[in-house]
Write a protein that holds these residues in place. Structure first.
Motif, short mmCIF file in Angstrom:
data_model
loop_
_atom_site.label_atom_id
_atom_site.label_comp_id
_atom_site.label_asym_id
_atom_site.label_seq_id
_atom_site.Cartn_x
_atom_site.Cartn_y
_atom_site.Cartn_z
N TRP A 48 0.83 -1.21 0.00
CA TRP A 48 0.00 0.00 0.00
C TRP A 48 0.87 1.26 0.00
O TRP A 48 0.53 2.24 -0.66
CB TRP A 48 -0.91 -0.01 1.22
CG TRP A 48 -2.15 -0.83 1.05
CD1 TRP A 48 -2.23 -2.18 0.87
CD2 TRP A 48 -3.48 -0.34 1.03
NE1 TRP A 48 -3.54 -2.55 0.76
CE2 TRP A 48 -4.33 -1.44 0.87
CE3 TRP A 48 -4.04 0.92 1.19
CZ2 TRP A 48 -5.71 -1.33 0.83
CZ3 TRP A 48 -5.42 1.04 1.14
CH2 TRP A 48 -6.24 -0.08 0.96
N MET A 49 1.95 1.24 0.76
CA MET A 49 2.83 2.41 0.79
C MET A 49 3.41 2.69 -0.60
O MET A 49 3.50 3.85 -1.01
CB MET A 49 3.95 2.21 1.81
CG MET A 49 3.49 2.30 3.25
SD MET A 49 4.79 1.87 4.44
CE MET A 49 6.02 3.14 4.10
N THR A 50 3.77 1.64 -1.31
CA THR A 50 4.30 1.80 -2.67
C THR A 50 3.24 2.41 -3.58
O THR A 50 3.53 3.33 -4.36
CB THR A 50 4.78 0.44 -3.23
OG1 THR A 50 5.79 -0.07 -2.37
CG2 THR A 50 5.30 0.58 -4.64
N ALA A 51 2.01 1.94 -3.46
CA ALA A 51 0.92 2.48 -4.28
C ALA A 51 0.66 3.94 -3.93
O ALA A 51 0.49 4.79 -4.82
CB ALA A 51 -0.34 1.65 -4.09
N LEU A 52 0.64 4.26 -2.66
CA LEU A 52 0.35 5.63 -2.23
C LEU A 52 1.50 6.58 -2.56
O LEU A 52 1.27 7.75 -2.89
CB LEU A 52 0.04 5.65 -0.73
CG LEU A 52 -0.47 6.97 -0.16
CD1 LEU A 52 -1.71 7.45 -0.89
CD2 LEU A 52 -0.74 6.82 1.34
N ALA A 53 2.72 6.09 -2.52
CA ALA A 53 3.89 6.94 -2.82
C ALA A 53 3.83 7.49 -4.25
O ALA A 53 4.36 8.57 -4.52
CB ALA A 53 5.18 6.15 -2.61
N ALA A 54 3.17 6.77 -5.14
CA ALA A 54 3.03 7.25 -6.52
C ALA A 54 2.09 8.45 -6.60
O ALA A 54 2.14 9.21 -7.57
CB ALA A 54 2.52 6.12 -7.41
N LEU A 55 1.27 8.64 -5.57
CA LEU A 55 0.30 9.75 -5.57
C LEU A 55 0.68 10.88 -4.62
O LEU A 55 0.27 12.02 -4.82
CB LEU A 55 -1.09 9.24 -5.15
CG LEU A 55 -1.73 8.19 -6.06
CD1 LEU A 55 -3.04 7.73 -5.46
CD2 LEU A 55 -1.94 8.76 -7.45
N ARG A 56 1.43 10.56 -3.58
CA ARG A 56 1.77 11.55 -2.57
C ARG A 56 3.27 11.49 -2.29
O ARG A 56 3.78 10.45 -1.89
CB ARG A 56 1.01 11.30 -1.26
CG ARG A 56 -0.47 11.55 -1.33
CD ARG A 56 -0.75 13.04 -1.50
NE ARG A 56 -2.14 13.33 -1.61
CZ ARG A 56 -2.81 13.42 -2.77
NH1 ARG A 56 -2.19 13.18 -3.90
NH2 ARG A 56 -4.08 13.73 -2.78
N SER A 57 3.94 12.59 -2.49
CA SER A 57 5.38 12.67 -2.23
C SER A 57 5.59 13.12 -0.79
O SER A 57 5.73 14.31 -0.50
CB SER A 57 6.04 13.65 -3.21
OG SER A 57 7.42 13.69 -2.97
N VAL A 58 5.55 12.14 0.11
CA VAL A 58 5.72 12.42 1.55
C VAL A 58 6.71 11.41 2.11
O VAL A 58 6.94 10.36 1.51
CB VAL A 58 4.37 12.37 2.31
CG1 VAL A 58 3.42 13.45 1.82
CG2 VAL A 58 3.72 11.00 2.19
N PRO A 59 7.30 11.69 3.27
CA PRO A 59 8.25 10.74 3.87
C PRO A 59 7.59 9.39 4.15
O PRO A 59 6.38 9.29 4.36
CB PRO A 59 8.67 11.43 5.17
CG PRO A 59 8.32 12.87 4.99
CD PRO A 59 7.15 12.91 4.06
N SER A 60 8.40 8.34 4.19
CA SER A 60 7.87 6.99 4.39
C SER A 60 7.13 6.84 5.72
O SER A 60 6.15 6.10 5.79
CB SER A 60 8.97 5.94 4.26
OG SER A 60 9.93 6.08 5.27
N ASP A 61 7.58 7.55 6.76
CA ASP A 61 6.86 7.47 8.04
C ASP A 61 5.44 7.98 7.88
O ASP A 61 4.51 7.42 8.47
CB ASP A 61 7.58 8.28 9.12
CG ASP A 61 8.85 7.61 9.62
OD1 ASP A 61 9.06 6.41 9.28
OD2 ASP A 61 9.62 8.25 10.35
N GLU A 62 5.27 9.02 7.08
CA GLU A 62 3.92 9.55 6.87
C GLU A 62 3.10 8.62 5.99
O GLU A 62 1.90 8.44 6.21
CB GLU A 62 3.96 10.95 6.25
CG GLU A 62 2.56 11.54 6.11
CD GLU A 62 2.54 12.96 5.59
OE1 GLU A 62 1.55 13.30 4.92
OE2 GLU A 62 3.49 13.72 5.86
N LEU A 63 3.75 8.01 4.99
CA LEU A 63 3.04 7.02 4.17
C LEU A 63 2.51 5.89 5.04
O LEU A 63 1.35 5.48 4.92
CB LEU A 63 3.97 6.45 3.09
CG LEU A 63 4.29 7.33 1.90
CD1 LEU A 63 5.37 6.68 1.04
CD2 LEU A 63 3.05 7.63 1.08
#
Length: 195
Positions: free
Chosen positions: A138-153
């Protein structure tokens, strides 16, 4: 060459599945400590000792239930992830997948919430490893939409799961069967994840 599946193999698999379903229902209602193997066997029409033909004991049955569901989430989530070529569609499909899971497996969510501590160390480690893999997906999928630090993802994903997984505690079974409930949860989870 694969060995053909016999009628006996199918019957044994069906009985194991029935035992897992009965265990999920009973554990959700009464908690792990409040249920005996005799209760689980009786729920599917067999004696308590007959359960041992399928599982080494009550703890093994709980492990099979929770590890199995965790594997199913990772496998299903991976299939959804890989089937989507568009980033926006991917996260929406993952949300729908998890909403469908939560609405269809309310008992398992209640058991996971309450009885994880009753797992063997090995099963607990497997569940945690699989949960991390599912969160990472899910973090990988969300990272494509939101450029935020991994802790926030991670925070966004876990908060999204919390919202979706609250349904066994916040809705009645009749409401969980309604399409409107799934639509509300899907919209809310998307808004929370992408805010």
């Amino acid at each position: 060459m694969a060995t053909p599946i016999t009628a006996r193999d199918r019957a044994k698999a069906e009985r194991s599945d029935a035992l897992l379903t009965a265990a999920a229902t009973l554990f959700a209602e009464r908690g792990f400590s409040g249920v005996s193997l005799e209760d689980i066997g009786a729920a599917v029409g067999v004696s308590g000792p007959a359960v041992y033909r399928h599982f080494a004991g009550k703890q093994a049955l709980l492990g099979a239930l929770l590890v199995g569901v965790s594997r199913d989430l990772v496998a299903g989530g991976t299939a959804v992830f890989e089937a989507s070529s568009d980033d926006e569609d991917r996260i929406r499909c993952l949300i729908r997948f998890h909403v469908d899971f939560a609405l269809g497996h309310a008992d398992v969510i209640r058991v996971q919430d309450r009885d994880l501590a009753h797992l063997s160390d090995a099963d607990r480690a497997d569940v945690r490893r699989l949960q991390r893999a599912y969160i990472d997906l899910w973090m990988t999928a969300l990272a494509a939409l939101r450029s935020v630090p991994s802790d926030e993802l991670r925070l966004r994903v876990q908060a999204g799961f919390g919202l979706i997984n609250s349904t066994p505690h916040s809705t009645r079974s009749a409401a969980r069967a309604q399409a409107a409930t799934a639509a509300v949860l899907t919209d809310m989870a998307y808004a929370a994840l992408t805010a």
